[in-house]
Design a protein around this motif. Structure first.
Motif, PDB file in Angstrom:
ATOM      1  N   ILE A 175       0.675  -1.135   0.226  1.00  0.00           N
ATOM      2  CA  ILE A 175       0.001   0.118  -0.084  1.00  0.00           C
ATOM      3  C   ILE A 175       0.882   1.197  -0.050  1.00  0.00           C
ATOM      4  O   ILE A 175       0.513   2.098  -0.784  1.00  0.00           O
ATOM      5  N   ALA A 176       2.016   1.268   0.637  1.00  0.00           N
ATOM      6  CA  ALA A 176       2.885   2.402   0.865  1.00  0.00           C
ATOM      7  C   ALA A 176       3.548   2.709  -0.660  1.00  0.00           C
ATOM      8  O   ALA A 176       3.619   3.761  -0.962  1.00  0.00           O
ATOM      9  N   LEU A 177       3.677   1.551  -1.283  1.00  0.00           N
ATOM     10  CA  LEU A 177       4.387   1.768  -2.579  1.00  0.00           C
ATOM     11  C   LEU A 177       3.428   2.369  -3.517  1.00  0.00           C
ATOM     12  O   LEU A 177       3.511   3.259  -4.358  1.00  0.00           O
ATOM     13  N   VAL A 178       1.971   1.834  -3.579  1.00  0.00           N
ATOM     14  CA  VAL A 178       0.984   2.699  -4.183  1.00  0.00           C
ATOM     15  C   VAL A 178       0.691   4.070  -3.834  1.00  0.00           C
ATOM     16  O   VAL A 178       0.765   4.613  -4.682  1.00  0.00           O
ATOM     17  N   ALA A 199       3.039   5.928  -2.660  1.00  0.00           N
ATOM     18  CA  ALA A 199       4.279   6.650  -3.241  1.00  0.00           C
ATOM     19  C   ALA A 199       4.217   7.207  -4.683  1.00  0.00           C
ATOM     20  O   ALA A 199       4.539   7.996  -5.336  1.00  0.00           O
ATOM     21  N   ALA A 200       3.225   5.896  -5.432  1.00  0.00           N
ATOM     22  CA  ALA A 200       3.060   6.376  -6.888  1.00  0.00           C
ATOM     23  C   ALA A 200       2.163   7.487  -7.120  1.00  0.00           C
ATOM     24  O   ALA A 200       2.223   8.062  -8.124  1.00  0.00           O
ATOM     25  N   ASN A 248      10.386   9.097  -4.401  1.00  0.00           N
ATOM     26  CA  ASN A 248       9.090   8.395  -3.610  1.00  0.00           C
ATOM     27  C   ASN A 248       9.316   6.879  -3.269  1.00  0.00           C
ATOM     28  O   ASN A 248       9.353   6.625  -2.316  1.00  0.00           O
ATOM     29  N   PHE A 249       9.857   6.140  -4.158  1.00  0.00           N
ATOM     30  CA  PHE A 249       9.720   4.848  -4.043  1.00  0.00           C
ATOM     31  C   PHE A 249      10.988   4.519  -3.193  1.00  0.00           C
ATOM     32  O   PHE A 249      11.131   3.503  -2.156  1.00  0.00           O
ATOM     33  N   TYR A 250      12.166   4.885  -3.450  1.00  0.00           N
ATOM     34  CA  TYR A 250      13.447   4.705  -2.714  1.00  0.00           C
ATOM     35  C   TYR A 250      13.107   5.248  -1.101  1.00  0.00           C
ATOM     36  O   TYR A 250      13.334   4.537  -0.259  1.00  0.00           O
ATOM     37  N   ILE A 251      12.447   6.273  -0.722  1.00  0.00           N
ATOM     38  CA  ILE A 251      12.161   6.622   0.387  1.00  0.00           C
ATOM     39  C   ILE A 251      11.175   5.588   1.228  1.00  0.00           C
ATOM     40  O   ILE A 251      11.335   5.268   2.200  1.00  0.00           O
TER      41      ILE A 251
END
Length: 260
Positions: free
Chosen positions: A8-11, A13-14, A165-168
């Motif tokens: 969910i966090a990756l979503v 971030a997108a 965003n994704f790296y964070i």
């Protein structure tokens, strides 16, 4: 459930606005050269990652030869830690290369092993606190996600619209997940709380990085970034220390013997 939070966090971030790479990131305060090596202390301090990584690999090899030590329930559990220690060795090379000539193309090789190492530690925590099979199944997926986050960041920089965003998420939200796993699920091993020290040291390393100039101006001995390397390597050493000292808890040892 917690792994779903990671997805969910990756979503999220997108969806969120892009966080660009600050232009000042490469402007480190300690640019002193020595023996022809630019930014000498920031380059040379990466040797400690190489040392810790090699010692960690030697320890894992010894454990595989002496499984009676009960460092792992099954030897396959060492795979996430293999990723962690291999990543430390790769960081020593990638970070030294970056600090020799700080720029985004070199930073890519610094961040890539950091992302894989954090993912390895997350997978290790899952294997030890939730389920061995589940953690080992997630290991290659998490490593690929970590690598993809760095590849995507670098690609976005090449397109002129850098997106961290994704790296964070990979670097910081995964650490939050590790803390949640430690709080919610007991470890099968002693020394389980040592992970708090690992995270504390890593937090100090990130703080030292933020205070690069302030620490350098306090005596002009080392900069915050050099200190960051030392603290981050100490965090990896603390993982090794935990593995060396821990043993399988008696109730899990008995259950393991019954299964066999």
């Amino acid at each position: 459930m917690l792994m779903m939070l990671f997805i969910i966090a990756l979503v999220v971030a997108a969806i969120l606005p892009s966080v660009p790479q600050p232009l000042s990131y490469h402007e480190l305060i300690d640019q002193r050269s020595f023996l022809g090596v630019p930014n000498f202390l920031n380059v040379a301090s990466n040797l400690i990652f190489l040392l810790v990584g090699i010692v960690g690999l030697v320890f894992l090899r010894r454990v595989r030869m002496l499984p009676s030590q009960k460092t792992f329930t099954v030897l396959a559990e060492c795979w996430p830690y293999l990723i962690v220690f291999l990543s430390a060795i790769m960081v020593s090379v990638g970070s030294a290369y970056y600090h020799w000539g700080p720029e985004n193309s070199a930073l890519f090789w610094d961040r890539l092993p950091i992302a894989t190492g954090v993912m390895g530690l997350l997978a290790a925590t899952v294997t030890e606190r939730i389920d061995i099979r589940q953690g080992l199944q997630w290991l290659p997926v998490l490593v690929m996600i970590g690598m993809a986050s760095v590849v995507y960041w670098y690609w976005s920089e090449q397109q002129g619209a850098g997106n961290l965003n994704f790296y964070i998420v990979v670097q910081f939200f995964s650490i939050l997940l590790i803390v949640l796993l430690v709080i919610l699920f007991p470890s099968r091993y002693t020394r389980g709380v040592d992970i708090y020290m690992v995270i504390f040291l890593y937090g100090l390393a990130k703080l030292a990085e933020r205070l690069d100039k302030e620490i350098y101006h306090f005596g002009q001995i080392v900069s915050g970034h050099t200190l960051k390397h030392l603290l981050a390597a100490l965090a990896i050493y603390w993982i090794l220390r935990m593995l060396k000292k821990r043993r399988l808890l008696e109730r899990f040892d008995q259950a393991d013997q019954k299964e066999r």
